[in-house]
Scaffold this active site. Structure first.
Site, PDB file in Angstrom:
ATOM      1  CB  CYS A 195      -8.143   4.374  -0.841  1.00 23.81           C
ATOM      2  SG  CYS A 195      -7.384   4.094  -2.229  1.00 23.81           S
ATOM      3  CB  CYS A 209      -4.616   4.498  -1.107  1.00 22.67           C
ATOM      4  SG  CYS A 209      -5.786   5.283  -1.770  1.00 22.67           S
ATOM      5  CG  ASP A 210      -4.250   3.903   2.587  1.00 21.43           C
ATOM      6  OD1 ASP A 210      -3.144   5.060   1.956  1.00 21.43           O
ATOM      7  OD2 ASP A 210      -4.628   4.225   3.016  1.00 21.43           O
TER       8      ASP A 210
END
Ligand code: NDP
Length: 313
Positions: free
Chosen positions: A135, A138-139
């Protein structure tokens, strides 16, 4: 013995817990079953910085724990178990947990999520949370000015590569075929981006590094005269080879799209079966964010309440 339930919630990601919070506050006495990965995909993310309400970010584990506690505070019963079969032929709907617990539910909220696909390399497990991610949203932030690789040649891979290129110093896109499958506009953006380099006919053999990902071993042009092994230094390895919605068990009863996402009606979590709702990533091929999943869990609980009221519960 068969347990009777007003509102059964299957799944414990942001959609499931948010549905539980709303259903519990509406006195629907929800019972939620956590599946194989209690807390869902977010528990595998180190830090969540884009969920509103956490100005300093929060670990995925903590966020899910907070949501769980909030659901429990209003009386949600949370059990552990896997749904092994369902029968949606008539209400109340039959759901079997772990092949032994039989439930009859007036309403069912399916919030089983989706699972990112992985290549199946042992190194993906070895470096999970230490440079391997599925992701970018997200990261990606943790790779500012670093070098990353994205595997995949579809729209997701291209989107993630472009997003990562806004942060990272260099982005490699590793594509197994000699073409991108993504839409032409995304292909063009990727191919012309100065920070992105696309490696066609390239497979990942493994990852290297002390504790965290520091490099990637590749095989290029397999079985062709120019076949060769190569190594690149990278800091992050992103999978973007598709997601698999966790909908298999419901497919006999509910229509899904080609990939398996449950089809819902008119932007609501309603399915074609009255009293059965689908919320979060299991029904969302487009946004797949914690906050959008939570929102659809809220909607599903509100629809369940309305349905039960109309039935006189
Ligand atoms: P896709 O299935 O479209 O693409 C998956 C990519 O991963 C392909 O390039 C595929 O290669 C590759 N791949 C699959 N398995 C492996 C493997 N084992 N090793 C190496 N490569 C692999 O998935 P997406 O998630 O990209 O997209 C899913 C759907 O969502 C699509 O319909 C897409 O158009 C849509 N989407 C739309 C967006 C938008 O409109 N903004 C954004 C994101 C997705 P190969 O081609 O060789 O099979």
């Amino acid at each position: 013995m068969t347990e009777k339930i007003n509102c059964l919630i299957i799944g414990s990601g942001p959609a499931g817990y948010t549905a539980a919070i709303y259903a519990a506050r509406a006195n629907l006495a929800p019972v939620l079953y956590e599946g194989m990965l209690p807390g869902g995909q977010l528990t595998q993310t180190n830090e969540v910085e884009n969920f509103p309400g956490y100005p300093n970010g929060v670990s995925g584990m903590q966020l899910m724990d907070d949501l769980r506690q909030q659901a429990e505070r209003f009386g949600t019963v949370i059990n552990y178990g896997m749904v092994t079969s369902v029968d949606f032929s008539s209400a109340p709907y039959s759901v079997v947990i772990d092949e032994e617990t039989h439930l009859k539910a007036e309403t069912v909220i399916i919030a089983t999520g989706a699972s990112a696909k992985y290549l199946g390399l042992p190194d993906e497990q070895k470096y999970a949370g230490s440079g391997v991610s599925a992701c970018a949203t997200c990261d990606g932030f943790f790779y500012r000015n670093k070098i990353v690789a994205v595997v995949g040649g579809g729209d997701t891979a291209c989107e993630e590569a472009i997003f990562l290129a806004s942060l990272a110093k260099k982005v490699y896109v590793i594509v197994r075929k000699n073409y991108l499958r993504a839409s032409s506009i995304m292909q063009e953006r990727v191919m012309t981006h100065e920070k992105i380099e696309v490696l066609f006919e390239t497979e990942t053999l493994g990852l290297t590094g002390e504790k965290v990902v520091q490099g990637i071993d590749l095989l290029q042009h397999r079985s062709l005269p120019n076949e060769r092994k190569s190594h690149l230094e990278i800091d992050g390895f992103f999978l973007a080879i598709g997601h698999k919605p966790n909908s298999d068990i419901f497919k006999q009863w509910l229509e899904t799209d080609q990939i398996g996402y449950i089809k819902t009606i008119d932007d609501t979590p309603k399915t074609a079966i009255a009293g059965v709702f689908a919320a979060g990533d299991v029904a969302d091929n487009r946004y797949r964010q914690a906050i959008t999943a939570a929102a659809s869990g809220c909607k599903a609980a509100m629809e369940a309440e309305k349905y039960l009221n109309e039935k006189g519960f």
